[in-house]
Design a protein around this motif. Sequence first.
Motif, PDB file in Angstrom:
ATOM      1  N   LEU A  76      21.206   8.435 -11.649  1.00 20.77           N
ATOM      2  CA  LEU A  76      22.418   7.639 -11.424  1.00 20.77           C
ATOM      3  C   LEU A  76      22.166   6.148 -11.586  1.00 20.77           C
ATOM      4  O   LEU A  76      22.931   5.447 -12.252  1.00 20.77           O
ATOM      5  N   LEU A  77      21.092   5.660 -10.975  1.00 22.98           N
ATOM      6  CA  LEU A  77      20.820   4.219 -10.971  1.00 22.98           C
ATOM      7  C   LEU A  77      19.728   3.887 -11.985  1.00 22.98           C
ATOM      8  O   LEU A  77      18.608   3.511 -11.641  1.00 22.98           O
ATOM      9  N   THR A  78      20.084   4.017 -13.249  1.00 24.82           N
ATOM     10  CA  THR A  78      19.180   3.604 -14.318  1.00 24.82           C
ATOM     11  C   THR A  78      19.222   2.083 -14.448  1.00 24.82           C
ATOM     12  O   THR A  78      20.093   1.416 -13.871  1.00 24.82           O
ATOM     13  N   HIS A  79      18.296   1.530 -15.220  1.00 27.35           N
ATOM     14  CA  HIS A  79      18.255   0.076 -15.391  1.00 27.35           C
ATOM     15  C   HIS A  79      19.541  -0.444 -16.034  1.00 27.35           C
ATOM     16  O   HIS A  79      20.031  -1.517 -15.659  1.00 27.35           O
ATOM     17  N   SER A  80      20.097   0.298 -16.981  1.00 31.95           N
ATOM     18  CA  SER A  80      21.335  -0.145 -17.625  1.00 31.95           C
ATOM     19  C   SER A  80      22.502  -0.150 -16.637  1.00 31.95           C
ATOM     20  O   SER A  80      23.344  -1.061 -16.653  1.00 31.95           O
ATOM     21  N   VAL A  81      22.543   0.852 -15.749  1.00 33.94           N
ATOM     22  CA  VAL A  81      23.591   0.889 -14.726  1.00 33.94           C
ATOM     23  C   VAL A  81      23.441  -0.278 -13.758  1.00 33.94           C
ATOM     24  O   VAL A  81      24.428  -0.911 -13.359  1.00 33.94           O
ATOM     25  N   ILE A  82      22.198  -0.586 -13.385  1.00 34.79           N
ATOM     26  CA  ILE A  82      21.950  -1.703 -12.469  1.00 34.79           C
ATOM     27  C   ILE A  82      22.418  -3.020 -13.078  1.00 34.79           C
ATOM     28  O   ILE A  82      23.078  -3.832 -12.424  1.00 34.79           O
ATOM     29  N   TRP A  83      22.083  -3.236 -14.359  1.00 34.42           N
ATOM     30  CA  TRP A  83      22.521  -4.473 -15.022  1.00 34.42           C
ATOM     31  C   TRP A  83      24.042  -4.553 -15.077  1.00 34.42           C
ATOM     32  O   TRP A  83      24.621  -5.628 -14.909  1.00 34.42           O
ATOM     33  N   ARG A  84      24.700  -3.418 -15.308  1.00 38.11           N
ATOM     34  CA  ARG A  84      26.166  -3.415 -15.347  1.00 38.11           C
ATOM     35  C   ARG A  84      26.766  -3.735 -13.984  1.00 38.11           C
ATOM     36  O   ARG A  84      27.758  -4.458 -13.887  1.00 38.11           O
ATOM     37  N   ILE A  85      26.149  -3.193 -12.931  1.00 42.46           N
ATOM     38  CA  ILE A  85      26.634  -3.482 -11.582  1.00 42.46           C
ATOM     39  C   ILE A  85      26.481  -4.970 -11.270  1.00 42.46           C
ATOM     40  O   ILE A  85      27.392  -5.611 -10.734  1.00 42.46           O
ATOM     41  N   GLU A  86      25.321  -5.533 -11.610  1.00 43.57           N
ATOM     42  CA  GLU A  86      25.087  -6.954 -11.344  1.00 43.57           C
ATOM     43  C   GLU A  86      26.010  -7.832 -12.190  1.00 43.57           C
ATOM     44  O   GLU A  86      26.531  -8.845 -11.703  1.00 43.57           O
ATOM     45  N   LEU A  87      26.227  -7.429 -13.436  1.00 46.15           N
ATOM     46  CA  LEU A  87      27.165  -8.174 -14.295  1.00 46.15           C
ATOM     47  C   LEU A  87      28.573  -8.095 -13.736  1.00 46.15           C
ATOM     48  O   LEU A  87      29.314  -9.101 -13.749  1.00 46.15           O
ATOM     49  N   ALA A  88      28.967  -6.935 -13.234  1.00 48.95           N
ATOM     50  CA  ALA A  88      30.295  -6.779 -12.640  1.00 48.95           C
ATOM     51  C   ALA A  88      30.460  -7.696 -11.426  1.00 48.95           C
ATOM     52  O   ALA A  88      31.526  -8.295 -11.229  1.00 48.95           O
ATOM     53  N   ALA A  89      29.390  -7.828 -10.612  1.00 50.39           N
ATOM     54  CA  ALA A  89      29.444  -8.724  -9.453  1.00 50.39           C
ATOM     55  C   ALA A  89      29.631 -10.173  -9.886  1.00 50.39           C
ATOM     56  O   ALA A  89      30.395 -10.932  -9.274  1.00 50.39           O
ATOM     57  N   VAL A  90      28.960 -10.564 -10.980  1.00 47.96           N
ATOM     58  CA  VAL A  90      29.083 -11.939 -11.494  1.00 47.96           C
ATOM     59  C   VAL A  90      30.474 -12.181 -12.062  1.00 47.96           C
ATOM     60  O   VAL A  90      31.121 -13.201 -11.763  1.00 47.96           O
ATOM     61  N   VAL A  91      30.964 -11.258 -12.878  1.00 46.49           N
ATOM     62  CA  VAL A  91      32.285 -11.423 -13.506  1.00 46.49           C
ATOM     63  C   VAL A  91      33.381 -11.432 -12.446  1.00 46.49           C
ATOM     64  O   VAL A  91      34.309 -12.256 -12.490  1.00 46.49           O
ATOM     65  N   ARG A  92      33.302 -10.515 -11.491  1.00 47.53           N
ATOM     66  CA  ARG A  92      34.290 -10.476 -10.410  1.00 47.53           C
ATOM     67  C   ARG A  92      34.318 -11.800  -9.655  1.00 47.53           C
ATOM     68  O   ARG A  92      35.401 -12.364  -9.396  1.00 47.53           O
ATOM     69  N   SER A  93      33.151 -12.310  -9.318  1.00 47.97           N
ATOM     70  CA  SER A  93      33.074 -13.562  -8.561  1.00 47.97           C
ATOM     71  C   SER A  93      33.623 -14.729  -9.372  1.00 47.97           C
ATOM     72  O   SER A  93      34.336 -15.582  -8.837  1.00 47.97           O
TER      73      SER A  93
END
Length: 318
Positions: free
Chosen positions: A137-154
């Motif tokens: 579930l938590l592959t490196h690509s998924v982690i980067w997407r989650i972190e990018l989503a946090a940045v874009v949302r903010s």
Amino acid sequence: MADVNHTAFRPGTFLLVGIPGLEKFHLWISLPFFSMYIFALLGNLVLLFTIVREQSLHEPMYLFLSALTVADLLLSTTTVPRMLAIFWFRVGDISFGACIAQVFLVHFISAVESGILVAMAFDRYVAICNPLRYVTLLTHSVIWRIELAAVVRSFCIVLPFVFLLLRLSYCRNHVIPHSYCEHMGVARLACTSIKVNVVYGLTVALLLLGVDVVLIAVSYGLILRAVFQLPSAGARRKAMSTCGSHLCIILLFYTPAFFSFFTHRFGGHSIPRHVHILLACLYVVVPPMLNPVIYGVNNKQIRETVMSMLSWMGSRRN
């Protein structure tokens, strides 16, 4: 509402006064703040270097922790150096553009940190409640997407603060009773109505921080239920130790954030201003200082990696 005794305009500079009412103690106040800032810088840099260098730490939990470390470094560096300049040299002048930029960065980085804390809670939920699917579930690509989503949302949520401040007309009073620029502190210098600023700021706090806190609470509710169902006492202790570090960081982040926000809007007369400003200053330096300590002391893997690195550096020196 415009004041007839003032001419509406956009000031070239603002004046930050530090901690109002405690100006004669600024030099003494600066000493713990300087020490905490240096400790935060060194601790977070060591933690970040350790995670980046050590291949065994390239796991989801530590990758989220490295993102939190970067955010801590940015938040403290955005505010504390100018704060110390006020305390030491009484250099409180800040240009209008620099002040607006600081408003954006302080709120943006804080929102990113909140998103990362939600991601870390989700990481612990998957690791404890669904361990067999953790790696898939938590592959490196998924982690980067989650972190990018946090940045874009903010970015999308905080950017309107800039335009809400730019639309205002400001009076001749350009003194901000604070140690750094933040949204409502600047907005209150306006001659025109700031109702939209107040409503949007309250909405952001309740929706962004409020929703994040609810998501974290739900995650930990499910985690605790799963932990108490584990058959092994050792497994329960290990799970609680890992989650305990994260819960400490969550409390360090959200408790002063909510206290500062609500006292700034609803408790202005009951709480002395210098207390509110002092807590707001501690908010940008205490969590960044303590986060590396909490994870470094409580996490055996990080602790052993740091100690082995120090031993290696010592042997190279000899």
